[in-house]
Design a protein around this motif. Structure first.
Motif, PDB file in Angstrom:
ATOM      1  N   UNK A   1       0.840  -1.201   0.000  1.00 39.10           N
ATOM      2  CA  UNK A   1       0.000   0.000   0.000  1.00 39.10           C
ATOM      3  C   UNK A   1       0.870   1.244   0.000  1.00 39.10           C
ATOM      4  N   UNK A   2       0.343   2.348  -0.537  1.00 37.30           N
ATOM      5  CA  UNK A   2       1.147   3.563  -0.541  1.00 37.30           C
ATOM      6  C   UNK A   2       1.504   3.979   0.892  1.00 37.30           C
ATOM      7  N   UNK A   3       2.668   4.521   1.034  1.00 34.77           N
ATOM      8  CA  UNK A   3       3.144   4.949   2.332  1.00 34.77           C
ATOM      9  C   UNK A   3       2.443   6.251   2.710  1.00 34.77           C
ATOM     10  N   UNK A   4       1.881   6.305   3.911  1.00 36.81           N
ATOM     11  CA  UNK A   4       1.267   7.538   4.378  1.00 36.81           C
ATOM     12  C   UNK A   4       1.930   7.983   5.672  1.00 36.81           C
ATOM     13  N   UNK A   5       1.572   9.173   6.114  1.00 36.98           N
ATOM     14  CA  UNK A   5       2.223   9.757   7.291  1.00 36.98           C
ATOM     15  C   UNK A   5       2.006   8.908   8.540  1.00 36.98           C
ATOM     16  N   UNK A   6       0.816   8.365   8.719  1.00 39.45           N
ATOM     17  CA  UNK A   6       0.545   7.574   9.924  1.00 39.45           C
ATOM     18  C   UNK A   6       1.388   6.306   9.970  1.00 39.45           C
ATOM     19  N   UNK A   7       1.452   5.593   8.852  1.00 42.73           N
ATOM     20  CA  UNK A   7       2.242   4.358   8.853  1.00 42.73           C
ATOM     21  C   UNK A   7       3.733   4.672   8.989  1.00 42.73           C
TER      22      UNK A   7
ATOM     23  N   UNK B   1      12.622   2.845   0.578  1.00 42.23           N
ATOM     24  CA  UNK B   1      13.582   3.752  -0.056  1.00 42.23           C
ATOM     25  C   UNK B   1      13.542   5.108   0.652  1.00 42.23           C
ATOM     26  N   UNK B   2      14.706   5.727   0.808  1.00 40.50           N
ATOM     27  CA  UNK B   2      14.728   7.074   1.393  1.00 40.50           C
ATOM     28  C   UNK B   2      13.867   8.058   0.601  1.00 40.50           C
ATOM     29  N   UNK B   3      13.791   7.869  -0.720  1.00 36.59           N
ATOM     30  CA  UNK B   3      12.941   8.743  -1.536  1.00 36.59           C
ATOM     31  C   UNK B   3      11.472   8.623  -1.140  1.00 36.59           C
ATOM     32  N   UNK B   4      11.020   7.411  -0.842  1.00 36.67           N
ATOM     33  CA  UNK B   4       9.636   7.224  -0.407  1.00 36.67           C
ATOM     34  C   UNK B   4       9.382   7.960   0.904  1.00 36.67           C
ATOM     35  N   UNK B   5      10.327   7.842   1.821  1.00 35.08           N
ATOM     36  CA  UNK B   5      10.210   8.535   3.101  1.00 35.08           C
ATOM     37  C   UNK B   5      10.118  10.041   2.856  1.00 35.08           C
ATOM     38  N   UNK B   6      11.027  10.568   2.049  1.00 41.85           N
ATOM     39  CA  UNK B   6      11.088  12.008   1.841  1.00 41.85           C
ATOM     40  C   UNK B   6       9.881  12.534   1.060  1.00 41.85           C
ATOM     41  N   UNK B   7       9.254  11.708   0.246  1.00 38.11           N
ATOM     42  CA  UNK B   7       8.029  12.139  -0.439  1.00 38.11           C
ATOM     43  C   UNK B   7       6.920  12.384   0.584  1.00 38.11           C
ATOM     44  N   UNK B   8       6.812  11.510   1.573  1.00 31.41           N
ATOM     45  CA  UNK B   8       5.815  11.712   2.636  1.00 31.41           C
ATOM     46  C   UNK B   8       6.167  12.971   3.419  1.00 31.41           C
ATOM     47  N   UNK B   9       7.440  13.138   3.762  1.00 34.70           N
ATOM     48  CA  UNK B   9       7.866  14.335   4.483  1.00 34.70           C
ATOM     49  C   UNK B   9       7.516  15.593   3.685  1.00 34.70           C
TER      50      UNK B   9
END
Length: 92
Positions: free
Chosen positions: A7-13, A77-85
């Motif tokens: 599932x797409x990464x969201x802020x809560x997860x 991926x760090x990019x996935x994290x930073x997209x949420x940020x």
């Protein structure tokens, strides 16, 4: 055979992942609490709140070694994290 996409990464997860990582790394948890001013009771009461979630994500985003360790641990991926940020901080 199609592979299921996660599932797409969201802020809560993502915040839950950050908190779980800190719970497994007491020294880092202590650093987070020192930087944010949380005491244990307040941290427990804040679990699940938007403000704690944002704080956790900001804390990891501002600490590259910690961010990379979390991402490696979670196969993220760090990019996935930073997209949420970035969604939480549109002005940068």
């Amino acid at each position: 055979m199609d592979r299921l996409k996660p599932p797409p990464l969201d802020a809560n997860s993502l915040a839950d992942m950050c908190l779980g990582f800190l719970a497994e790394n007491p020294e880092e948890l202590g650093n987070f609490m020192a930087v944010t001013g949380y005491v244990p009771a307040a941290l427990r009461n804040a679990v699940g709140s938007d403000s704690l979630g944002r704080g956790l994500i900001d804390y990891f985003a501002s600490n590259e070694p910690l961010l990379l360790a979390l991402c490696a641990n979670q196969n993220l991926s760090p990019d996935s994290f930073m997209r949420v940020w970035a969604k939480l901080n549109p002005a940068g």
